[in-house]
Design a protein around this motif. Structure first.
Motif: not given
Ligand SMILES: Cc1cc2nc3c(=O)[nH]c(=O)nc-3n(C[C@H](O)[C@H](O)[C@H](O)COP(=O)(O)OP(=O)(O)OC[C@H]3O[C@@H](n4cnc5c(N)ncnc54)[C@H](O)[C@@H]3O)c2cc1C
Length: 308
Positions: A17-22, A33-35, A69-72, A291-293
């Motif tokens: 969720a956080g990565l998708s929003a970022g 910024v993501i913590l 993959g998502m982090l990449g 991811a959608g949210q």
């Protein structure tokens, strides 16, 4: 304490969720910024050891591969992710978050702190973590193949773990505190027929036994005073998950279980504070939903900050 650093958007949690929003916020021209408390982003993805059967482009992958993959992707897009950096206090009204020695004030605050495993809170549980106390038979059962194990819980995950351990030749004691199971019926029927699985209901675990390694589990059966012991070389705890909302208690609307109550685009009871992913989704915890949210909240934030 020095004045807080100011950012457009601050996201708590680098799970899906956080990565998708970022990523979406970045695409919409908003500096986020993501913590992330853990050293590795990805959250619960790291707990998925079985092939994923229901997420596009990751069909059959395990969670660690999806997380990598998502982090990449996040790194390729230049998202600032501060790992090993938990938010230690949150003031929702001022959208100010404290981490280590620093305070960060955000025009928009996004809560994406997800879930954590529920624990028993009994002696021996924490001390023997990784030395027989495990949260996943899927990952750890082969190390205990043929040896006695205990599984604790009454949902699908617990009954499935009992079956998996029985498959590897372990005699299994399945302890469940209630008389009613919430597990899939077909799993439960199989477990009841399996001779190497002993099911004990009304059983409350009081202690995990062992010095350097798990040696057994002590429990009490409802209506009896005398504790009993199930010998075990490993205990698999499958008693569910709970939302990570401790820092927000009394500040945002939650349901009785502590899940945040959010609108479709993540809006909460406080202006410009958003909740996304599993922390507000008790009914549909999933990669796709998280991811959608994240995407929906990013659009909402862009509108609120008048970037659209
Ligand atoms: C065993 C298992 C199997 C699953 N199988 C599937 C499946 O097949 N298909 C599917 O779609 N979904 C599956 N899921 C669910 C899916 O993994 C989740 O729905 C999704 O990953 C949730 O993402 P999230 O970002 O909302 O939360 P999380 O993944 O929980 O991420 C939250 C993040 O926030 C961080 N955090 C928490 N508190 C703080 C703080 N104070 N400061 C900073 N950071 C903090 C955490 O460290 C974590 O990284 C499975 C889950 C599990 C456990």
């Amino acid at each position: 304490m020095p004045r807080p650093e100011r950012v457009d958007a601050l996201i708590l949690g680098a799970g899906v969720a956080g990565l998708s929003a970022g990523l979406w916020l970045r695409d919409l021209g908003i500096r986020a910024v993501i913590l992330e408390e853990a050293l590795q982003p990805g959250g619960q993805l790291h707990e998925i050891h079985a092939p994923i059967p229901n997420y596009l482009l990751a069909y059959g992958w395990d969670g660690a591969r999806v997380a990598a993959g998502m982090l990449g992707d996040a790194r390729a897009a230049g998202l600032p992710i501060l790992v090993g950096s938990p938010a230690v206090s949150v003031s929702v009204r001022s959208r100010t978050v404290e981490r280590e020695e620093e305070r960060i004030r955000a025009a928009a605050l996004v809560i994406a702190t997800g879930l954590r495993r529920r624990t028993l809170g009994v002696p021996g549980e924490r001390e023997l973590a990784g030395r027989g106390v495990s949260f996943s038979a899927n990952r750890d059962r082969t190390a205990y193949a043929g040896r006695p194990v205990v599984v604790v819980g009454g949902g699908t995950a617990a009954v499935e773990d009992a079956l998996l351990c029985a498959e590897t030749g372990s005699p299994v004691t399945l302890l469940h505190r209630s008389a009613r199971f919430r597990a899939r019926r077909d799993f439960l029927e199989r477990a009841r027929k399996e001779r190497s699985i002993r099911i004990v209901t009304g059983a409350r675990v009081t202690r995990v036994l062992g010095k350097d390694q798990v040696a057994g589990v002590e429990y009490k059966v409802r209506g009896t005073a005398r504790p009993r012991t199930a010998p075990a070389d490993a205990v698999f705890l499958r008693i569910g998950w709970e939302p990570r909302t401790d820092l927000l208690r009394g500040q945002l609307r939650m349901d009785r279980a502590g899940y945040l109550i959010a609108g479709p685009a993540g809006s909460t009871s406080v202006s410009r504070v958003y909740a996304i992913g599993d922390v507000c989704s008790p009914r549909c915890p999933s990669i796709a939903n998280a991811a959608g949210q994240g995407a929906a909240a990013a659009w909402e934030i862009a509108r609120a900050l008048k970037r659209l």
